[in-house]
Enzyme design. Sequence first.
Site, short mmCIF file in Angstrom:
data_model
loop_
_atom_site.label_atom_id
_atom_site.label_comp_id
_atom_site.label_asym_id
_atom_site.label_seq_id
_atom_site.Cartn_x
_atom_site.Cartn_y
_atom_site.Cartn_z
CG PHE A 155 -23.45 8.14 -25.88
CD1 PHE A 155 -24.67 7.51 -25.72
CD2 PHE A 155 -22.39 7.38 -26.36
CE1 PHE A 155 -24.84 6.17 -26.03
CE2 PHE A 155 -22.53 6.05 -26.67
CZ PHE A 155 -23.76 5.43 -26.51
CB CYS A 156 -25.15 7.13 -21.78
SG CYS A 156 -25.64 6.00 -20.46
#
Length: 565
Positions: free
Chosen positions: A298-299
Amino acid sequence: MATPTTDPTQWLTDLVKQQQAILTPSGDAVGMTKQLTEALVPWTKAFNDLTKAQMQLFQQWTAPVQEMFAPWLKMIPGAEAFTKPITDKRFAGEAWSNDPRFEMLARTYLATTENLFKALDAAPLEDKDKAQWQFALRQITDAVSPSNALLTNPEAIDKALETGGASLVDGAKLFAEDLAQGRISQTDMDAFEVGVNVGTTELFELIHYKATTEEVYATPLLIVPPSINKYYILDLQPSNSFVKHAVDAGHNVFLMSWRNADESVGDKTWDDYVESILTALATTNAIAGSKEAQVLGFCIGGTLLTSALAVAKGRGEKPAASLTLLTTLLDFSEPGEIGVLLNKDVVEAQESKIGKGGVFEGKGLAQVFSSLRANDLIWNYVTAGYLKGQAPPAFDILFWNADSSNLPGPMYCWYLRNMYLENNLKKPGGTTQAGVKVDLGTVDIPAFVFAAKEDHIVLWTSAYESSKLLGGDTKFVLGASGHIAGVVNPPAKKKRNYWINGTEGAAPEAWLDSAESVPGSWWPLWYEWLEKAAGEKVAAPTQQGDDKHPVLEAAPGQYVKVKVV
């Protein structure tokens, strides 16, 4: 002499040509005159555009006056009333329209702000320079909004009169509390406790979730959250926990909890984080008894994870069966508004300060993220809290947002230079990580790439372009909403929508134009995709860890509980 025309640019060009005829017709003179003409034309156009903007501003300034007299103007044959509604939510309350003085103030502010941006947009500046000025101007204009001051906010004044001044006392108390903690409260921080109602190596702890089904898929799932935030954004309350839904769907879930950096790990580098992911991946496979795991990043967790997989490939290893990326940048050509704040001088200043050792404080990064949406994440809480005395409600996502993490200086600086400043990751062999020249094209496993349409941190168009760097079969999915809400969208809520199956290889907007819109959450689609590499079902583990990797303590562990001072 040239006669002025309605087009200042043409007039200036004609004037220069006439002056040129007076000069000695040498090559140097002609060349210099041509350069002068070319240099002046953009600025003359900007002046022309600014003049138009000033006329529009004057018309907008006078519009409220005309609206005030609209009832009388209607009696005059041919007169028209100007009744354009105010759509800005800062001035949506009835108090702003009930009193013509405050309505005039709001309209004047909005008109002035709009035309300041128009004037800046007309300036002949490079796109990045213009974006930096736009960011600075937005911070100023947001700050001076009449809604942010007691004497120019009719809602705050009415609230004070209704409560006999109690709202002002409450507002002063909230201001004092925020001043003591050094930040503006966006939610009730006492409503949640990590490990109660929201979700040892040097840099991470590995959490192994207890199965809730009798059988689990043989291929485990390892989740790599952002290192700049706490992991529990993916494990909030049961109703919206991404992790809980994955566990309930029969997946054997492992998750990394990054250390909140202090001076003891202030010398850690990007390579140390990459090696940590490879260690977590090897541990996950060992405990689950598998050769490969399905991995999700994530990210920045996705940026680190993809880098780690490329390093593994360069070493002749293949520890993962599939890759999921959520709002992740690999191609930093268009890094969004964060890129506006970063330039060579900023990066070199950070390198000089903490590049060889030290800590980048998470509070600073949290303030930057808030400034990108200042009206929603700063001034909204200033007006509600300090002016009206209204304490913020409990909201788990904003609780997480305020629970920031520190990063080791060398790791952070390497990230800024090689990603945002030089965009080296997208170049095959452009970076050497953990002793390996990284080529993302060698990551040839199936990939599920999710982006959010309103994301201002990772532009969806950039995430789309990033997906083209991977070497395997890639499925791109675009969800509605922003960086967090687009990801944390459980099916039971029946909210939003997502887009799939756009024209493969097309430009981003062309992909979207050709894509199919599907209502609801994208999670079920991801589960369906994930099952293809999940393997057969096996008996669920009866304990966490194994003999070589014993349980240290109950979740959520220690690292996630460390607060930034």
